[in-house]
Enzyme design. Structure first.
Site, PDB file in Angstrom:
ATOM      1  N   SER A 193      -7.851  20.662  64.297  1.00 19.64           N
ATOM      2  CA  SER A 193      -7.750  22.074  63.927  1.00 19.64           C
ATOM      3  C   SER A 193      -8.191  22.990  65.057  1.00 19.64           C
ATOM      4  O   SER A 193      -9.065  22.646  65.867  1.00 19.64           O
ATOM      5  CB  SER A 193      -8.621  22.337  62.701  1.00 19.64           C
ATOM      6  OG  SER A 193      -8.772  23.712  62.458  1.00 19.64           O
ATOM      7  N   TYR A 207     -16.076  22.110  57.725  1.00 24.67           N
ATOM      8  CA  TYR A 207     -14.711  21.664  58.016  1.00 24.67           C
ATOM      9  C   TYR A 207     -14.507  21.458  59.510  1.00 24.67           C
ATOM     10  O   TYR A 207     -14.028  20.411  59.953  1.00 24.67           O
ATOM     11  CB  TYR A 207     -13.710  22.683  57.475  1.00 24.67           C
ATOM     12  CG  TYR A 207     -12.281  22.406  57.883  1.00 24.67           C
ATOM     13  CD1 TYR A 207     -11.542  21.413  57.247  1.00 24.67           C
ATOM     14  CD2 TYR A 207     -11.665  23.142  58.889  1.00 24.67           C
ATOM     15  CE1 TYR A 207     -10.235  21.147  57.616  1.00 24.67           C
ATOM     16  CE2 TYR A 207     -10.357  22.889  59.269  1.00 24.67           C
ATOM     17  CZ  TYR A 207      -9.646  21.894  58.623  1.00 24.67           C
ATOM     18  OH  TYR A 207      -8.349  21.646  59.001  1.00 24.67           O
ATOM     19  N   LYS A 226     -13.886  17.854  62.029  1.00 19.29           N
ATOM     20  CA  LYS A 226     -12.814  17.677  63.011  1.00 19.29           C
ATOM     21  C   LYS A 226     -13.382  17.300  64.379  1.00 19.29           C
ATOM     22  O   LYS A 226     -12.853  16.431  65.076  1.00 19.29           O
ATOM     23  CB  LYS A 226     -11.975  18.955  63.112  1.00 19.29           C
ATOM     24  CG  LYS A 226     -11.236  19.331  61.842  1.00 19.29           C
ATOM     25  CD  LYS A 226     -10.239  18.256  61.432  1.00 19.29           C
ATOM     26  CE  LYS A 226      -9.421  18.682  60.223  1.00 19.29           C
ATOM     27  NZ  LYS A 226      -8.483  17.636  59.780  1.00 19.29           N
TER      28      LYS A 226
END
Length: 207
Positions: free
Chosen positions: A11, A35, A39
């Site tokens: 991302s 989040y 990643k």
């Protein structure tokens, strides 16, 4: 499982703290949200695997903001929508009253935050190209269009594409929101021969 090629969905959020446009060679530090941190951790694990064994090639694709739909298939989450496109769809269909714009005092062209939006089919195509990539054992590619679209620009384009009016109201900023996020598309273009094809209107049109 004898996996010889691994493509990871990463991302753009990993570039937090860097100035846009984001490039693959920028330093990756820490994320302010869980989040983004997941990643970063997965990127590092996969890089370590690729560089310590000859048995697996790893390609990291860092997505920017996938949107868009196909005939009869669009973003329609079962839980309350948090992303802007399903919210716009629900407003257009009378399910939600208005769009809340979180902040209009950013240092951007119109004061609202800017994002790099990419059609989901362009994203699919990037994966197909990555499957055929036979270059380095470990590589990273940003997958986006390469320009920032503000919230106001997105809403206006949505109204034109679908011939609807979107009521909106500006409220305060959300904690953790980036001011500007868009990519430099040069590496994916030069090495993978990939480039996004869909226009903003095509991304926003409800079929």
């Amino acid at each position: 499982h004898k996996v010889k090629k691994f493509i990871f969905s990463s991302s753009a959020t990993v570039y937090e703290g860097n100035p846009a446009p984001f490039r693959e060679d920028m330093p990756i530090k820490e994320s302010s949200n869980p989040y983004g941190e997941t990643k970063i951790i997965c990127d590092r694990i996969l890089e370590g695997i690729a560089k310590t064994t000859d048995k697996m090639q790893v390609t990291i694709l860092r997505y920017f903001n996938p949107i868009g739909n196909l005939p009869g298939l669009r973003e329609n989450p079962k839980q309350p929508a948090k992303n802007i496109i399903p919210i716009l769809n629900q407003i257009a269909e009378g399910e939600i009253k208005e769009l809340l714009i979180f902040g209009d005092d950013y240092n951007t062209k119109d004061g609202t935050a800017e994002r790099d939006y990419i059609h989901i089919l362009d994203l699919v195509d990037a994966h197909l190209v990555a499957l055929d990539y036979t270059g380095e054992k470990y590589n990273v590619f940003n997958i986006g269009v390469g320009r920032g679209i503000s919230v106001k620009e997105l809403v206006q384009a949505y109204e034109i594409a679908n011939n609807v009016d979107i009521p909106r109201r500006t409220v305060g900023r959300r904690p953790g929101d980036l001011e500007v996020s868009f990519t430099d598309t040069g590496k994916a273009s030069q090495i993978l021969g990939w480039k996004a094809q869909y226009s903003l209107e095509e991304m926003l049109k409800i079929h």
